[in-house]
Design an enzyme around this catalytic site. Structure first.
Site, PDB file in Angstrom:
ATOM      1  N   ASP A 170       4.956  -4.990  25.470  1.00 51.66           N
ATOM      2  CA  ASP A 170       6.350  -4.728  25.363  1.00 51.66           C
ATOM      3  C   ASP A 170       7.631  -5.515  24.794  1.00 51.66           C
ATOM      4  OD1 ASP A 170       6.840  -7.549  26.429  1.00 51.66           O
ATOM      5  OD2 ASP A 170       8.946  -7.345  26.262  1.00 51.66           O
ATOM      6  N   TYR A 263       8.322  -9.907  15.247  1.00 47.97           N
ATOM      7  CA  TYR A 263       7.084 -11.124  15.002  1.00 47.97           C
ATOM      8  C   TYR A 263       7.011 -11.371  13.306  1.00 47.97           C
ATOM      9  CZ  TYR A 263       7.014 -11.469  20.058  1.00 47.97           C
ATOM     10  OH  TYR A 263       8.255 -11.979  20.752  1.00 47.97           O
TER      11      TYR A 263
END
Length: 440
Positions: A170, A263
């Site tokens: 997601d 990330y």
């Protein structure tokens, strides 16, 4: 219209109520006949299950609902298994984060040593559920967003190649919601090109439905603000996420031709991350003190009152993504979605056996990959290193190989040396004796 039977694997998760709320919001487009929660933690699931049972009785009394720890009951006759399991729960996530930090290394749920440790726990759990599905509902689809998705996807590619599993995440959707907010449009109006590995990717193109290039406007904003923008319903609104979205400015600066996944900060700025992390109070502690308490408190409140009116459950981003994917498979909508799939030439100059995250067209027969062409040397180099980490972790799990897991940790960009990798590995082995295969 056909009605569907859904099993949520990880029924005791704090995310389960959000998925159920989203399913309720989409009953007209995706009608559900039966909903079953499955978990191997009976006590934890009972709290979520009782509360959701009261909620569904009030809002969808026609829907058959149950929760169980019995695989046969959970998986017989189901059409879709929505899997979001966390083997070891937050107690083990805390260890994943704090053990590397002892050695000055990034402690994070899916990146670096913590992600490797979590992956070694998750592989067996996902394979077990796939085997139950093969036994009780061989035509069902598993929609898997259990973390770390990259390692889980590689394990299922190697060990269950014929299974009907689609691995998703997601996080790119959450970032696209922010992009849309920056641009003042709906995320449904974004047409994107994207490539990478899970939690390790880049947008190369963002257009609107009329084909207008939106990248210049986005880049101008990201250069100054990252993806930090106020979203009222944002479920990641605590300070650590605010800092993560701001840090995108520095990640973007490394390659201003693309827009990065958040990330990537763990791989490009690991020293910064360690400096700005409290080794005694990590993200796991924040979640346990925040969402964990809030969701279970709301669930117990529903049970005590015997009513879900005015309850604290909210639908969330990743729940909407899972519903869109199920609808695409059920009704052949041919929606364009980001999936984690075998490369097989979709990225021309990259390992054909790598599990890559790219846009696909989803319909009743599964997915068709959209070619992303050739990728730049910088991203290719980073991805080759990271995909080797993921493959070595899966091989270590399959072979019970200490050597290969040490190699995986050594190869991670977050770990400074083989000596540090070995110290972290030995501590992780001790912490995970209950969960990992024995290594030799």
């Amino acid at each position: 219209m056909r009605q569907f039977s859904i099993t949520i694997a990880g029924g005791g998760s704090t995310f389960t109520p959000g998925i159920i709320m989203m399913l309720l919001d989409h009953q007209e487009e995706f009608p559900i006949r039966r909903l079953c929660l499955y978990d191997n933690d009976r006590e934890r699931q009972a709290v979520i299950g009782q509360a959701c049972g009261i909620l569904l009785k009030e809002r969808a009394p026609q829907m058959e609902f149950s929760y169980t720890v019995d695989p046969e009951e959970a998986f017989t006759g189901t059409d879709f298994v929505m899997a979001h399991i966390r083997v070891g729960k937050y107690a083990m996530r805390e260890k994943d984060e704090k053990i590397p930090l002892k050695y000055g290394v990034v402690g994070q749920e899916t990146c670096g040593p913590g992600g490797i440790a979590y992956g070694m726990r998750s592989i067996g759990g996902i394979l077990e559920i796939l085997d139950y599905m093969e036994q009780y509902s061989p035509n069902a689809w598993m929609l898997n967003y259990s973390n770390p998705a990259a390692i889980v996807a590689e394990a299922t590619r190697r060990l269950r190649p014929g299974s009907r599993i689609i691995n998703i995440c997601d996080m790119p959707l959450g970032i696209m919601v922010r992009m849309a907010k920056i641009l003042g449009i709906s995320e449904k109006d974004l047409d994107i090109s994207y490539f990478g590995l899970n939690h390790f990717g880049w947008w190369t193109q963002v257009k609107d439905k009329d084909g207008n290039d939106l990248m210049p406007r986005l880049k101008e904003y990201v250069r100054e603000n990252g993806y930090d923008i106020n979203i009222e319903t944002d479920q990641h609104a605590d300070q650590s996420w605010h800092e993560t979205f701001l840090k995108v400015r520095d990640v973007y600066a490394v390659d201003p031709d693309t827009l990065p996944n958040t990330y990537l900060k763990y791989y490009l700025y690991p020293d910064y991350v360690v400096e700005h992390t409290d080794p005694h109070h990590t993200r796991a502690n924040q979640v346990m003190e925040g969402r964990e308490k809030e969701v279970f408190s709301a669930a117990r409140d529903i049970i005590e009152k015997g009513s879900a009116k005015g309850c604290g459950f909210m639908a969330d981003d990743h729940a909407s993504y899972i519903v869109d994917l199920a609808r695409a498979l059920a009704f052949n909508t041919k929606e364009k979605m980001l999936l984690i799939v075998p490369n097989e030439g979709a990225i021309e100059n990259f390992d054909p056996e790598a599990m890559v995250e790219i846009p696909c067209i989803v319909g009743k027969d599964g997915y068709e990959k959209i070619s992303q062409g050739r990728i730049p040397q910088f991203q290719k180099g980073m991805m080759e290193q990271q995909v080797s980490v993921e493959k070595l972790v899966v091989e270590a799990w399959m072979e019970g190989s200490y050597q290969k897991l040490w190699q995986a940790l050594t190869l991670s960009r977050t770990v400074p040396s083989a000596a540090v990798a070995k110290k972290i590995l030995d501590d992780l082995i001790e912490a995970n004796r209950e969960y990992w295969p024995e290594l030799h």
